[in-house]
Motif scaffolding. Structure first.
Motif: not given
Length: 271
Positions: A159-161, A197-199, A257-258
């Motif tokens: 689902x990210x892609x 979404x973003x990373x 991301x953290x």
């Protein structure tokens, strides 16, 4: 033509229902100017009708006996054949040959479908769309939401892609030999303009989700405790007492991301 005996080692279940075949071809909607790739043509259930609509089709087939059968068909001249494991194909080479995004489809063997989809995500920038026949549970895992027992690492990465849609439910009776499970035909369309979404780095997201779901019955404070303290999780507005399946994709991206923004990922992963 001599009858082909399905090989268990390749998890072969051939689509035979003409109505379902016609429907799938309509859903794929192949065009002559597109770069189409079929994984596992089998007995040519989809290959034959699709070749009536286009001039060229790339096929990937691991079974030499099935390739020999394909040679006896009149449409064989339209095929570009790769006698290979689909997990070992250089899809970038296919893209470069055509100089256009590739469309991938097929009736995927149950024993390799998950690993193959994850492998193809690594090539996502050269893929226009993917349309696959999958075991019902695999398809449900692709679209599963937080809180579901089927929600896991595959759900998050997929689902990210991609925007994923269930297109068709298919009965076991539509295959020979008849499998013990239902199947679902799905569409996976990579995001190009809008990204929900973003990373900073997908490898870090993959690492975190893998770590979390290895111990999916444990709460986050334990499963991800070596990376994130309880204080950090609370600061990120993530309940440390929740289990991995209760954390949203956005929250997993937040954790990813953290790690990157605080330069702590290098202790755990080679990027």
């Amino acid at each position: 033509m001599k009858k082909h005996i399905p090989l268990k080692k390749f998890s072969q279940n051939f689509l035979i229902d003409s109505h379902i075949i016609t429907k799938i071809v309509e859903l794929i909607n192949p065009k002559s100017n597109e770069a189409l790739v079929e994984i596992g043509p089998g007995l040519a259930a989809l290959t034959k009708p699709i070749c009536k609509l286009i001039d060229e089709l790339i096929i990937i087939e691991i079974d030499k006996c099935l390739l020999e059968r394909l040679k006896k068909h009149s449409f064989y001249s339209k095929l570009i054949v790769f006698h290979k494991d689909a997990l070992k194909v250089d899809y970038l080479e296919l893209f470069n040959k055509k100089n256009k995004l590739i469309r991938i489809f097929g009736n995927l063997p149950y024993n390799v479908s998950t690993s193959l989809i994850l492998y193809l995500f690594k090539k996502i920038k050269i893929i226009k769309d993917m349309n696959f026949m999958l075991q019902k549970e695999v398809a449900q895992r692709l679209i599963a939401s937080p809180g579901s027992k089927l929600y896991g690492r595959l759900s998050i990465i997929a689902q990210y892609y991609c925007n994923i849609k269930i297109l068709l439910h298919v009965s076991p009776k539509c295959f020979r030999p008849v499998p013990k499970v239902d199947s679902i035909f799905v569409s996976l369309i990579p995001y190009t303009d809008y990204f929900p979404y973003f990373t900073h780095n997908i490898k870090v997201l993959s690492y975190i989700t893998n770590l979390a779901f290895q111990k999916r019955r444990k709460i986050l404070r334990h499963s991800l405790g070596k990376i994130f303290s309880e204080k950090v999780l609370i600061t990120l507005n993530i309940n440390p007492r929740l289990r991995p399946e209760n954390i949203s994709i956005l929250q997993y991206c937040q954790l990813s991301n953290y790690m990157i923004e605080n330069n702590i990922y290098q202790k755990y992963i080679f990027v």
